[in-house]
Design a protein around this motif. Structure first.
Motif, PDB file in Angstrom:
ATOM      1  N   LEU A  14       0.833  -1.207   0.000  1.00  0.00           N
ATOM      2  CA  LEU A  14       0.000   0.000   0.000  1.00  0.00           C
ATOM      3  C   LEU A  14       0.868   1.258   0.000  1.00  0.00           C
ATOM      4  O   LEU A  14       0.554   2.232  -0.693  1.00  0.00           O
ATOM      5  CB  LEU A  14      -0.947  -0.008   1.195  1.00  0.00           C
ATOM      6  N   SER A  15       1.957   1.240   0.748  1.00  0.00           N
ATOM      7  CA  SER A  15       2.871   2.387   0.765  1.00  0.00           C
ATOM      8  C   SER A  15       3.511   2.599  -0.599  1.00  0.00           C
ATOM      9  O   SER A  15       3.660   3.738  -1.058  1.00  0.00           O
ATOM     10  CB  SER A  15       3.967   2.173   1.809  1.00  0.00           C
ATOM     11  N   ALA A  16       3.901   1.525  -1.254  1.00  0.00           N
ATOM     12  CA  ALA A  16       4.485   1.629  -2.590  1.00  0.00           C
ATOM     13  C   ALA A  16       3.474   2.202  -3.584  1.00  0.00           C
ATOM     14  O   ALA A  16       3.840   2.975  -4.475  1.00  0.00           O
ATOM     15  CB  ALA A  16       4.979   0.274  -3.057  1.00  0.00           C
ATOM     16  N   SER A  17       2.213   1.854  -3.418  1.00  0.00           N
ATOM     17  CA  SER A  17       1.176   2.395  -4.300  1.00  0.00           C
ATOM     18  C   SER A  17       0.999   3.890  -4.080  1.00  0.00           C
ATOM     19  O   SER A  17       0.812   4.650  -5.036  1.00  0.00           O
ATOM     20  CB  SER A  17      -0.146   1.676  -4.060  1.00  0.00           C
ATOM     21  N   VAL A  18       1.067   4.320  -2.838  1.00  0.00           N
ATOM     22  CA  VAL A  18       0.948   5.753  -2.537  1.00  0.00           C
ATOM     23  C   VAL A  18       2.152   6.508  -3.092  1.00  0.00           C
ATOM     24  O   VAL A  18       2.006   7.583  -3.686  1.00  0.00           O
ATOM     25  CB  VAL A  18       0.806   5.981  -1.012  1.00  0.00           C
ATOM     26  N   VAL A  19       3.340   5.954  -2.931  1.00  0.00           N
ATOM     27  CA  VAL A  19       4.554   6.599  -3.440  1.00  0.00           C
ATOM     28  C   VAL A  19       4.499   6.715  -4.961  1.00  0.00           C
ATOM     29  O   VAL A  19       4.967   7.707  -5.532  1.00  0.00           O
ATOM     30  CB  VAL A  19       5.815   5.827  -2.985  1.00  0.00           C
ATOM     31  N   ALA A  20       3.917   5.754  -5.630  1.00  0.00           N
ATOM     32  CA  ALA A  20       3.824   5.788  -7.093  1.00  0.00           C
ATOM     33  C   ALA A  20       2.973   6.962  -7.579  1.00  0.00           C
ATOM     34  O   ALA A  20       3.173   7.453  -8.691  1.00  0.00           O
ATOM     35  CB  ALA A  20       3.253   4.481  -7.612  1.00  0.00           C
ATOM     36  N   PHE A  21       2.050   7.430  -6.760  1.00  0.00           N
ATOM     37  CA  PHE A  21       1.214   8.561  -7.142  1.00  0.00           C
ATOM     38  C   PHE A  21       1.909   9.906  -6.950  1.00  0.00           C
ATOM     39  O   PHE A  21       1.440  10.927  -7.454  1.00  0.00           O
ATOM     40  CB  PHE A  21      -0.097   8.565  -6.345  1.00  0.00           C
ATOM     41  N   LEU A  22       3.013   9.924  -6.223  1.00  0.00           N
ATOM     42  CA  LEU A  22       3.731  11.170  -5.993  1.00  0.00           C
ATOM     43  C   LEU A  22       4.447  11.618  -7.260  1.00  0.00           C
ATOM     44  O   LEU A  22       4.792  10.801  -8.108  1.00  0.00           O
ATOM     45  CB  LEU A  22       4.764  10.979  -4.879  1.00  0.00           C
ATOM     46  N   TYR A  26       9.521  13.693  -5.770  1.00  0.00           N
ATOM     47  CA  TYR A  26       9.208  13.354  -4.381  1.00  0.00           C
ATOM     48  C   TYR A  26       9.232  11.849  -4.120  1.00  0.00           C
ATOM     49  O   TYR A  26       9.048  11.415  -2.990  1.00  0.00           O
ATOM     50  CB  TYR A  26       7.840  13.902  -3.990  1.00  0.00           C
ATOM     51  N   GLN A  27       9.442  11.049  -5.153  1.00  0.00           N
ATOM     52  CA  GLN A  27       9.423   9.593  -4.992  1.00  0.00           C
ATOM     53  C   GLN A  27      10.730   9.032  -4.458  1.00  0.00           C
ATOM     54  O   GLN A  27      10.747   7.942  -3.898  1.00  0.00           O
ATOM     55  CB  GLN A  27       9.135   8.915  -6.334  1.00  0.00           C
ATOM     56  N   ARG A  28      11.832   9.749  -4.613  1.00  0.00           N
ATOM     57  CA  ARG A  28      13.139   9.178  -4.282  1.00  0.00           C
ATOM     58  C   ARG A  28      13.313   8.813  -2.812  1.00  0.00           C
ATOM     59  O   ARG A  28      13.683   7.672  -2.522  1.00  0.00           O
ATOM     60  CB  ARG A  28      14.244  10.108  -4.746  1.00  0.00           C
ATOM     61  N   PRO A  29      13.104   9.721  -1.855  1.00  0.00           N
ATOM     62  CA  PRO A  29      13.339   9.321  -0.449  1.00  0.00           C
ATOM     63  C   PRO A  29      12.444   8.172   0.029  1.00  0.00           C
ATOM     64  O   PRO A  29      12.958   7.183   0.560  1.00  0.00           O
ATOM     65  CB  PRO A  29      13.091  10.610   0.342  1.00  0.00           C
ATOM     66  N   PRO A  30      11.115   8.240  -0.182  1.00  0.00           N
ATOM     67  CA  PRO A  30      10.314   7.087   0.274  1.00  0.00           C
ATOM     68  C   PRO A  30      10.566   5.830  -0.549  1.00  0.00           C
ATOM     69  O   PRO A  30      10.499   4.715  -0.029  1.00  0.00           O
ATOM     70  CB  PRO A  30       8.867   7.564   0.138  1.00  0.00           C
ATOM     71  N   GLY A  31      10.907   5.995  -1.822  1.00  0.00           N
ATOM     72  CA  GLY A  31      11.223   4.828  -2.645  1.00  0.00           C
ATOM     73  C   GLY A  31      12.487   4.136  -2.177  1.00  0.00           C
ATOM     74  O   GLY A  31      12.561   2.903  -2.157  1.00  0.00           O
ATOM     75  N   LEU A  32      13.482   4.920  -1.781  1.00  0.00           N
ATOM     76  CA  LEU A  32      14.713   4.336  -1.251  1.00  0.00           C
ATOM     77  C   LEU A  32      14.440   3.603   0.054  1.00  0.00           C
ATOM     78  O   LEU A  32      14.964   2.515   0.286  1.00  0.00           O
ATOM     79  CB  LEU A  32      15.765   5.424  -1.050  1.00  0.00           C
ATOM     80  N   LEU A  33      13.603   4.179   0.892  1.00  0.00           N
ATOM     81  CA  LEU A  33      13.233   3.514   2.144  1.00  0.00           C
ATOM     82  C   LEU A  33      12.512   2.195   1.865  1.00  0.00           C
ATOM     83  O   LEU A  33      12.806   1.171   2.486  1.00  0.00           O
ATOM     84  CB  LEU A  33      12.360   4.433   2.996  1.00  0.00           C
ATOM     85  N   LEU A  34      11.594   2.200   0.911  1.00  0.00           N
ATOM     86  CA  LEU A  34      10.897   0.967   0.541  1.00  0.00           C
ATOM     87  C   LEU A  34      11.869  -0.074  -0.010  1.00  0.00           C
ATOM     88  O   LEU A  34      11.746  -1.262   0.280  1.00  0.00           O
ATOM     89  CB  LEU A  34       9.813   1.266  -0.495  1.00  0.00           C
ATOM     90  N   LEU A  35      12.836   0.387  -0.789  1.00  0.00           N
ATOM     91  CA  LEU A  35      13.824  -0.523  -1.356  1.00  0.00           C
ATOM     92  C   LEU A  35      14.702  -1.143  -0.274  1.00  0.00           C
ATOM     93  O   LEU A  35      15.083  -2.310  -0.357  1.00  0.00           O
ATOM     94  CB  LEU A  35      14.683   0.224  -2.377  1.00  0.00           C
TER      95      LEU A  35
END
Length: 87
Positions: A14-22, A26-35
């Motif tokens: 669900l978090s990855a889906s929310v980040v995809a809408f950014l 703005y996707q880099r910091p939360p995407g790195l955390l998810l990775l």
């Protein structure tokens, strides 16, 4: 009772889906955390459900992050220069 690994994996999806809408910038910091969190979740899925669940998790991770992972691998092996364009 639902295993904690399954709940954490669902929250990750669900978090990855929310980040995809950014927007992309703005996707880099939360995407790195998810990775960074993903290998731990895949290991938890393996521990609780076996290699098949971990394999699906790994496939999903590689599918979602194929371009960033390709960039990081190429950069780590010297395939991409950090400077600007050549004259």
């Amino acid at each position: 009772m639902i295993p904690l690994s399954l709940i954490a994996s669902a929250v990750w999806v669900l978090s990855a889906s929310v980040v995809a809408f950014l927007p992309l910038r703005y996707q880099r910091p939360p995407g790195l955390l998810l990775l960074l969190i993903a290998p731990v979740l895949i290991w938890l899925l393996y521990r609780d459900f076996g290699w098949l669940a971990a394999g699906f998790g790994l496939f999903a991770l590689l599918s979602m992050f194929r371009k960033p992972l390709t960039y990081l691998l190429r950069r780590s092996f010297g395939g991409i220069e950090s400077g600007g364009p050549r004259p």
